[in-house]
Enzyme design. Structure first.
Site, PDB file in Angstrom:
ATOM      1  N   ARG A 102       6.941   8.306  33.317  1.00 56.70           N
ATOM      2  CA  ARG A 102       5.654   8.384  33.761  1.00 56.70           C
ATOM      3  C   ARG A 102       4.971   9.087  32.717  1.00 56.70           C
ATOM      4  O   ARG A 102       3.882   8.783  32.429  1.00 56.70           O
ATOM      5  CB  ARG A 102       5.480   9.000  34.883  1.00 56.70           C
ATOM      6  CG  ARG A 102       4.143   8.810  35.491  1.00 56.70           C
ATOM      7  CD  ARG A 102       4.368   9.057  37.169  1.00 56.70           C
ATOM      8  NE  ARG A 102       4.489  10.784  37.202  1.00 56.70           N
ATOM      9  CZ  ARG A 102       4.555  11.267  38.360  1.00 56.70           C
ATOM     10  NH1 ARG A 102       4.497  10.609  39.272  1.00 56.70           N
ATOM     11  NH2 ARG A 102       4.826  12.376  38.503  1.00 56.70           N
ATOM     12  N   LYS A 204      -0.683  10.487  35.429  1.00 55.59           N
ATOM     13  CA  LYS A 204      -0.897  11.778  35.884  1.00 55.59           C
ATOM     14  C   LYS A 204      -1.713  12.514  34.830  1.00 55.59           C
ATOM     15  O   LYS A 204      -1.301  13.342  34.136  1.00 55.59           O
ATOM     16  CB  LYS A 204       0.385  12.445  35.957  1.00 55.59           C
ATOM     17  CG  LYS A 204       0.380  13.436  37.244  1.00 55.59           C
ATOM     18  CD  LYS A 204       1.688  13.772  37.913  1.00 55.59           C
ATOM     19  CE  LYS A 204       1.716  14.705  38.765  1.00 55.59           C
ATOM     20  NZ  LYS A 204       0.768  14.799  39.876  1.00 55.59           N
ATOM     21  N   GLU A 240      -5.380   7.928  48.129  1.00 54.45           N
ATOM     22  CA  GLU A 240      -4.284   8.938  48.171  1.00 54.45           C
ATOM     23  C   GLU A 240      -4.883   9.876  48.760  1.00 54.45           C
ATOM     24  O   GLU A 240      -6.047  10.148  49.131  1.00 54.45           O
ATOM     25  CB  GLU A 240      -4.159   9.393  46.750  1.00 54.45           C
ATOM     26  CG  GLU A 240      -3.126   8.523  45.830  1.00 54.45           C
ATOM     27  CD  GLU A 240      -2.845   9.016  44.510  1.00 54.45           C
ATOM     28  OE1 GLU A 240      -2.519  10.306  44.456  1.00 54.45           O
ATOM     29  OE2 GLU A 240      -2.653   8.220  43.599  1.00 54.45           O
TER      30      GLU A 240
END
Ligand code: COI
Length: 357
Positions: A102, A204, A240
């Protein structure tokens, strides 16, 4: 509520370092506040070079140019993963390769060279082992590991930093929602959004989090534990929770928002999808309108920090809807399976855990 106190290593170090197994921490009181540990890992590299090998150094403040790209252009990524102590005292990581992948995906999007999976996992292992005495006893929490990649090179015009830093630090942690472990109470935020189509919601990026601080603060002042963010394009679909992913359960169908660029592809999210399928639940990744959330039997959050936390209620436009929680809930079963694997109580048939000592 997640407290925000900071303990420095000096405040928690044992009198002597001579092989003491545990740092002086009140393991029963752990929450998600920062406890600084002894060491961190740092690797620096220039834009042209591949990553230079990193080093474990004492945990300390870092020096930055005021013109560092991370400070004004927000060129930065972070990760979160945990090290757990098994009953026999040995230490395990949970799916560190997934965090590495990621970070690589995010680095490509933010124009930074990324550590290889091998370097990433090795850096995490070295940092955890250097801070071994801060890994909580079995069943008392975990050592949260925070790898970061950010533009430290000085720059004025808009563009990627000429130098980046890969840094890993740790902190022993307990429940993220300390005081609301059994179930959290959420509200749906209508004004502020976390991510936009074409933006960085799917990686992220450090820039994804502070835009909802104002909304989060307002919600906490009203007694909520966290907020649910809606899609920025239509305001109709849930995306989210500020700190984690979200699932809803209706009958035997588990649904979670599809990762189409505005949703973080959570590693706990991915693991829960696999475990739920093993339990023969139907799993859908799709657009989820607010109406489906309000009609659900269960809602729960997933994330490294929150693990699997049941949602007790959601308040939307002043109306509170309650959900099933407790031992009969599917979220309870999934949490037990996941944490069983993470802490070595259940056999890991998937190769998700990595023993490091
Ligand atoms: C994590 O779950 O590891 C995160 O990075 C979320 C953060 C808001 C604590």
């Amino acid at each position: 509520m997640a407290p925000s106190s900071i303990q420095s290593p000096a405040a928690t170090q044992p009198d002597s370092d001579g092989g003491e197994k545990y740092a002086k921490v009140n393991w029963d009181e752990l929450d998600f506040s920062l406890t600084c540990t002894d060491y961190m890992y740092v690797a620096r590299f220039s834009a042209e070079d591949k990553f230079s090998p990193g080093n474990i150094t004492p945990y300390r403040n870092i020096e930055l140019s005021p013109a560092a790209a991370v400070l004004h252009y927000g060129q930065g990524l972070f990760e979160g993963l945990k090290a757990y102590r098994r009953e026999d005292g040995r230490i395990m990581l949970f799916r560190p390769d997934q965090n590495a992948l990621r970070m690589q995906m995010g680095a490509e999007r933010m124009f930074m060279p990324a550590p290889s999976t091998e370097q990433f996992v090795d850096a995490v292992k070295q940092t955890v082992l250097a801070n071994k005495r801060w890994v909580p006893p079995h069943g008392k929490g975990s050592l949260y590991v925070r790898p970061m990649l950010f533009g430290t090179g000085a720059i004025l015009g808009l563009g990627p930093a000429p130098e980046c830093t890969f840094l890993v630090f740790t902190s022993p942690t307990g429940h993220y929602y300390k005081g609301s472990e059994k179930a959290v109470n959420l509200c749906i935020e209508k004004k502020f959004h976390r991510a936009t189509p074409g933006g960085t919601g799917g990686i992220k990026s450090i820039t994804n989090y502070s835009p909802v601080f104002e909304a989060l603060k307002g919600a906490k002042a009203k007694g909520f534990d966290d907020i649910i963010l809606l899609d920025a394009a239509t305001g109709k679909y849930i995306e989210e929770i500020a700190s984690c992913n979200i699932f809803i359960l209706k009958g035997d169908t588990l649904s979670t928002p599809e990762t189409l660029g505005t949703i973080l592809p959570g590693i706990t999210r991915k693991s829960i999808i696999e475990l739920a399928k093993e339990l023969n639940y139907k799993v859908e990744e799709r657009l989820i309108p607010v109406e489906d959330v309000l009609a659900a039997d269960e809602v729960f959050c997933t994330g490294t920090a929150v693990v699997v936390t049941p949602v007790g209620s959601i308040t939307y436009e002043g109306k509170r809807t309650e959900y099933r929680t407790g031992e009969g809930a599917v979220s309870h079963k999934l949490r037990a399976m996941l944490t069983g694997i993470q802490t070595g109580l259940l056999m890991d048939s998937k190769g998700w855990t990595v023993l490091i000592d």
